[in-house]
Design a protein around this motif. Structure first.
Motif, mmCIF file in Angstrom:
data_model
loop_
_atom_site.group_PDB
_atom_site.id
_atom_site.type_symbol
_atom_site.label_atom_id
_atom_site.label_comp_id
_atom_site.label_asym_id
_atom_site.label_seq_id
_atom_site.Cartn_x
_atom_site.Cartn_y
_atom_site.Cartn_z
ATOM 1 N N ASP A 114 -13.949 -4.837 71.715
ATOM 2 C CA ASP A 114 -15.365 -4.982 71.377
ATOM 3 C C ASP A 114 -15.553 -5.413 69.923
ATOM 4 O O ASP A 114 -16.412 -6.229 69.602
ATOM 5 N N THR B 4 -19.067 -5.664 68.179
ATOM 6 C CA THR B 4 -20.111 -6.526 68.727
ATOM 7 C C THR B 4 -21.143 -5.758 69.552
ATOM 8 O O THR B 4 -22.077 -6.357 70.090
ATOM 9 N N GLY B 5 -20.971 -4.460 69.673
ATOM 10 C CA GLY B 5 -21.947 -3.655 70.389
ATOM 11 C C GLY B 5 -22.107 -4.016 71.853
ATOM 12 O O GLY B 5 -23.207 -3.967 72.403
ATOM 13 N N GLY B 6 -21.007 -4.390 72.497
ATOM 14 C CA GLY B 6 -21.043 -4.740 73.912
ATOM 15 C C GLY B 6 -21.413 -6.186 74.198
ATOM 16 O O GLY B 6 -21.343 -6.639 75.351
ATOM 17 N N GLN B 7 -21.783 -6.930 73.161
ATOM 18 C CA GLN B 7 -22.197 -8.314 73.373
ATOM 19 C C GLN B 7 -21.036 -9.210 73.811
ATOM 20 O O GLN B 7 -21.235 -10.140 74.599
ATOM 21 N N GLN C 258 -18.402 -8.290 75.616
ATOM 22 C CA GLN C 258 -18.149 -7.995 77.027
ATOM 23 C C GLN C 258 -19.169 -8.699 77.912
ATOM 24 O O GLN C 258 -18.820 -9.276 78.952
ATOM 25 N N ALA C 259 -20.433 -8.684 77.510
ATOM 26 C CA ALA C 259 -21.478 -9.347 78.288
ATOM 27 C C ALA C 259 -21.255 -10.852 78.336
ATOM 28 O O ALA C 259 -21.439 -11.488 79.385
ATOM 29 N N LYS C 260 -20.850 -11.425 77.216
ATOM 30 C CA LYS C 260 -20.612 -12.869 77.177
ATOM 31 C C LYS C 260 -19.412 -13.242 78.040
ATOM 32 O O LYS C 260 -19.453 -14.245 78.771
ATOM 33 N N GLU D 176 -9.351 -4.330 77.114
ATOM 34 C CA GLU D 176 -10.196 -3.148 77.041
ATOM 35 C C GLU D 176 -10.029 -2.425 75.713
ATOM 36 O O GLU D 176 -8.964 -2.455 75.097
ATOM 37 N N PRO E 255 -12.414 -0.353 72.186
ATOM 38 C CA PRO E 255 -13.417 -0.605 71.162
ATOM 39 C C PRO E 255 -12.910 -1.475 70.020
ATOM 40 O O PRO E 255 -13.689 -2.169 69.366
#
Length: 217
Positions: free
Chosen positions: A88, A91-94, A96-98, A108, A110
């Motif tokens: 991560d 990036t605060g989960g961004q 993973q979303a991308k 996997e 943090p």
């Protein structure tokens, strides 16, 4: 039939002039380049290519998502599989979303301190090590460039107590057995006014993640 270059392959959709079938591209943080190349060489993964983005993106986490997006988009038609070797990384989960949007997997965890330790082991230690500051082989070698100078300690050493006053120890997560790096890491701890712990982690979850991706491709 017209003669074709030796590296040309035939696919269900026609001619593939790039020979992309069964090739894996790793898009990775530059701070992991040495470790990834060592694993590629040790395992004889001749079907894996590596593209590293600048390690200094870690100083600007908001830019990591943009640069990974560009790298995946630029290469997705040239490889049968792409794996993003970033955690991560702030990036605060961004990220993973991308990656989910782009249809690619990522490692996997943090951050790299976690997957080098092993995500499960790092999580178990997290509460007891909340005041620990971590360095890897790369960060020990590049301590001034990635820690000391970006934090302004080269110009204002008096900031040390304010920036590191809540830390109690520096943990050097070693990927290799190198006495010279251990000595340098100990010096880094002294410069920061922290206790020192040397912990050999090897490649941790990074090695298994790359093995899994190599088998898929």
């Amino acid at each position: 039939m017209t003669d074709l270059p030796s590296d040309t392959t035939l696919t269900e959709t026609g001619l593939d002039l790039r020979g992309k079938e069964n090739r894996l591209l790793l898009i990775a943080c530059g701070a992991l380049a040495r470790e990834i190349l060592a694993l590629i060489k040790a395992n004889g993964w001749t079907h894996i290519d590596l593209q590293c983005l600048p390690a200094k993106l870690h100083l600007y986490p908001d830019q990591i998502v943009t640069e990974v997006d560009r790298a995946v988009t630029r290469n997705q038609d040239s490889y049968s599989n792409i794996f993003v070797v970033y955690a991560d990384c702030g990036t605060g989960g961004q990220l993973q979303a991308k990656c989910a949007e782009l249809g690619v997997e990522m490692i996997e965890g943090p951050h790299c301190y976690s997957f080098f330790e092993g995500n499960a082991a790092f999580s178990e230690r997290a509460e007891d090590e909340i005041t620990a500051f971590y360095l890897t082989d790369f960060l020990v070698k590049q301590f001034d460039a990635f820690v000391w100078k970006p934090m302004g300690l080269d110009r204002h050493p008096e900031l040390r107590d304010m920036l590191f006053g809540n830390y109690t120890k520096l943990i050097y997560q070693a990927q290799t057995h190198d006495p010279a790096l251990v000595d340098k890491a100990r010096t880094c701890a002294e410069r920061l006014g922290l206790d020192f712990e040397h912990r050999f982690t090897g490649y941790g979850d990074l090695e298994q993640a790359l093995h899994d991706q190599a088998r898929k491709t």
